[in-house]
Design an enzyme around this catalytic site. Structure first.
Site, PDB file in Angstrom:
ATOM      1  CE  LYS A   1     -12.870  -5.519   0.750  1.00 54.13           C
ATOM      2  NZ  LYS A   1     -13.920  -4.441   0.704  1.00 54.13           N
TER       3      LYS A   1
ATOM      4  NE  ARG B   1     -16.734   1.550  -8.122  1.00 51.82           N
ATOM      5  CZ  ARG B   1     -17.225   2.388  -7.320  1.00 51.82           C
ATOM      6  NH1 ARG B   1     -17.301   3.674  -7.850  1.00 51.82           N
ATOM      7  NH2 ARG B   1     -17.878   2.037  -6.414  1.00 51.82           N
TER       8      ARG B   1
HETATM    9  N1  BES Z   1     -16.476  -5.913  -2.630  1.00 54.90           N
HETATM   10  C1  BES Z   1     -16.784  -4.893  -1.898  1.00 54.90           C
HETATM   11  C2  BES Z   1     -18.303  -4.266  -1.487  1.00 54.90           C
HETATM   12  C3  BES Z   1     -18.666  -5.122  -0.361  1.00 54.90           C
HETATM   13  C4  BES Z   1     -18.664  -4.682   0.845  1.00 54.90           C
HETATM   14  C5  BES Z   1     -19.294  -6.027  -0.632  1.00 54.90           C
HETATM   15  C6  BES Z   1     -19.001  -5.368   2.055  1.00 54.90           C
HETATM   16  C7  BES Z   1     -19.983  -7.225   0.250  1.00 54.90           C
HETATM   17  C8  BES Z   1     -20.083  -6.353   1.659  1.00 54.90           C
HETATM   18  C9  BES Z   1     -16.208  -3.661  -2.730  1.00 54.90           C
HETATM   19  O1  BES Z   1     -15.293  -4.225  -3.740  1.00 54.90           O
HETATM   20  C10 BES Z   1     -15.612  -2.466  -2.333  1.00 54.90           C
HETATM   21  O2  BES Z   1     -14.859  -2.695  -1.331  1.00 54.90           O
HETATM   22  N2  BES Z   1     -16.119  -1.286  -2.449  1.00 54.90           N
HETATM   23  C11 BES Z   1     -15.812  -0.095  -1.710  1.00 54.90           C
HETATM   24  C12 BES Z   1     -15.768   1.048  -2.671  1.00 54.90           C
HETATM   25  C13 BES Z   1     -15.349   2.212  -2.282  1.00 54.90           C
HETATM   26  C14 BES Z   1     -14.111   2.168  -1.989  1.00 54.90           C
HETATM   27  C15 BES Z   1     -15.443   3.387  -3.442  1.00 54.90           C
HETATM   28  C16 BES Z   1     -16.550   0.036  -0.514  1.00 54.90           C
HETATM   29  O3  BES Z   1     -17.712  -0.405  -0.819  1.00 54.90           O
HETATM   30  O4  BES Z   1     -16.030   0.280   0.403  1.00 54.90           O
HETATM   31 ZN    ZN Z   2     -13.210  -4.006  -3.097  1.00 58.46          ZN
END
Ligand code: BES
Ligand code: ZN
Ligand code: ZN
Length: 486
Positions: free
Chosen positions: A265, A339
């Site tokens: 991230k 997921r």
């Molecule tokens: N944990 C994150 C989602 C999240 C984002 C939770 C902000 C709380 C606040 C999740 O694992 C994630 O990073 N999801 C990705 C999915 C994408 C790569 C398909 C996202 O939402 O960017």
């Molecule tokens: Zn994630």
């Protein structure tokens, strides 16, 4: 946090009495109260006459405060919860720790407040008293006093007791979620679940990485490969003493820290990712509440605990993984790890053949774009289950917007190139696609709903019943749902 004493009758040590007033109330000269009745306004009174209290309760109170509650016609349980939390914070800032509140309906007549309203007020009280301060030095910790007693004049004892149980379970879930990743990792989280089970008489089974490998939980295990701490699966069961009316399984995403893995991230997005275990914390909190309230439902809580980190052993984009139900998944982005964790948990949950499965997860950042910070997503094709969850949510002040998974073209995007499924799709609709992916792992015919709390699981500011940090969003709705389904 100390245990707050709740009562519906005046206590001799009470230091302050709050009285709700409304913008459209009239003062002694027949003029509307206006500003004094505005929501979030507090007005200290120098005399009972100023408080428009007649007759004054016979007990002697230290201070009298008018608590603005907005327009009388707009008074709902949500307003009661919010206003109570704000009033409690206001008093604690003034170091008043024995607080009483009198409600307009209870004034001048003996009609008891509804159990439900007393419950909401108790939840608001504990929310206003909540803070996560165990790592602060004593000087900073003592800036805000801790509530000792709360009296709801005219309140219902049973409702207060229920609200205390829900409120303390919510604080438990928030405490767990606010713990940082260096303290709460998959192993120490599982130990916390074991302690909870011991205190509340729950059955608890913890599976380690070898046992999970035995089950074929490769999707969940892949996510944990880059971490120095191995994954854990917690299976809690609350069995009521009397006859079981229904069996419900709650499933929670417990990513104790989400760095994104190899698809790391950004420095902005990685902040607050300790709360990626929100779903698992909510599941533990809901089981705690169900057990304490002795609800006549057999409740299973399944938490998948894993840390998503990058290193030489980490899973990578293009990897093809066989999940526990036999389906193969092509990895697109190691940051879409939730997921994968839920996929195997849903297979595990389906084998318990419950009457309903509800999973809860901080799954997709796109939930924030779709709905904003104050509404969570409910993704489900089951009308009956969705309606029950929506009805439950309406009693708790939590908001859920329902998505149906009837867009077959969008679903096409989940077809893998070299595997049954790919982990994400290029066609947008991230929150809905998250649900569609999970659906592939739910057993045929089992009513199922997915709650995405990515937008609502963490707040940077304090407002209403929420404090800065983890919100444990969805726990109240799950408890309300379980309480109503019998
Ligand atoms: N944990 C994150 C989602 C999240 C984002 C939770 C902000 C709380 C606040 C999740 O694992 C994630 O990073 N999801 C990705 C999915 C994408 C790569 C398909 C996202 O939402 O960017
Ligand atoms: Zn994630
Ligand atoms: Zn995540």
């Amino acid at each position: 946090m100390n245990d707050v004493i709740f009562s519906s009758r005046a206590l001799s040590q009470t230091q302050v009495l709050g009285r709700l007033v409304f913008e459209d109330d009239l003062d002694s000269e027949g003029r509307p109260l206006g500003l004094k009745g505005k929501k979030g306004r507090f007005t200290a009174c120098t005399s009972p006459a100023e408080a428009h209290i007649s007759p004054l309760p016979p007990e002697c109170f230290f201070a009298l405060v008018l608590v603005g509650a907005g327009r009388r016609a707009d008074l709902t349980r949500d307003v009661l919860r919010d206003v109570t939390a704000a009033f409690v914070r206001h008093c604690l800032d003034l170091s008043l720790v024995h607080i009483a509140l009198q409600l307009p309906d209870a004034e001048g007549n003996t009609s008891q407040l509804a159990e439900a309203e007393s419950c909401s007020i108790a939840v608001g009280t504990l929310a206003g008293n909540y803070r996560f301060d165990r790592y602060l030095s004593p000087e900073r910790r003592s800036v805000r006093a801790c509530l000792e007693s709360f009296t709801l004049l005219g309140g219902d004892e049973g409702g207060l007791e229920q609200g205390k149980t829900v409120g303390s379970s919510l604080a438990f879930a928030k405490d767990l979620c606010n713990e940082p990743g260096n303290v709460l990792n998959p192993v120490t989280f599982a130990e916390a679940a074991e302690r909870l089970a011991h205190s509340f008489g729950l059955d608890c089974t913890i599976y380690d990485e070898k046992e999970m490998a035995g089950y074929g939980m490769n999707a969940l295990l892949s996510v944990g490969r880059g971490s120095a701490v191995p994954p854990r699966l917690v299976h809690l069961v609350y069995r009521p003493e009397g006859p079981v009316r229904r069996r419900v399984t709650l499933v929670g995403k417990g990513v104790t820290f989400d760095s994104g893995g190899l698809c790391v991230k950004t420095r902005e997005n990685i902040k607050t990712m300790k709360h990626d275990k929100s779903g698992a914390c909510v599941v533990l909190g809901a089981l705690r509440a169900a057990a304490a309230l002795r609800l006549p439902v057999e409740l299973h809580g399944i938490a998948g605990l894993v840390e998503n980190m990058p290193d030489g052993g980490a899973y990578r984009p293009d990897d093809i993984i066989r999940a526990m139900n036999g389906k193969t998944i092509e990895i697109q982005n190691t940051d879409a790890e939730g997921r994968l964790v839920l996929a195997d948990l849903l297979t595990f949950a389906s084998r318990l053949a419950p009457d309903a499965i509800i999973d809860i997860a901080t799954l997709t950042g796109s939930a924030i774009h779709a709905l904003g910070k104050y509404t969570a997503a409910l993704v489900s094709d089951d009308d009956a289950l969705s309606k029950s969850l929506e009805a439950a949510a309406r009693t708790t002040g939590e908001r859920f917007h329902r998505f149906r998974m009837d867009d077959s073209l969008l679903r096409e995007g989940l077809k893998g190139l070299h595997a049954d499924l790919r982990q994400s799709s290029p066609d947008g609709g991230g929150t809905l696609i998250g649900g569609m992916f999970l659906r592939e792992f739910v057993g045929e015919g089992i009513p199922w709903a997915h709650l995405d709390i990515a937008a609502t699981g963490w707040y940077d500011k304090e407002f209403g019943v929420y404090s800065q940090g983890a919100s444990a969003y969805g726990m109240k709705t799950l408890v309300a749902y379980i309480s109503q389904i019998y």
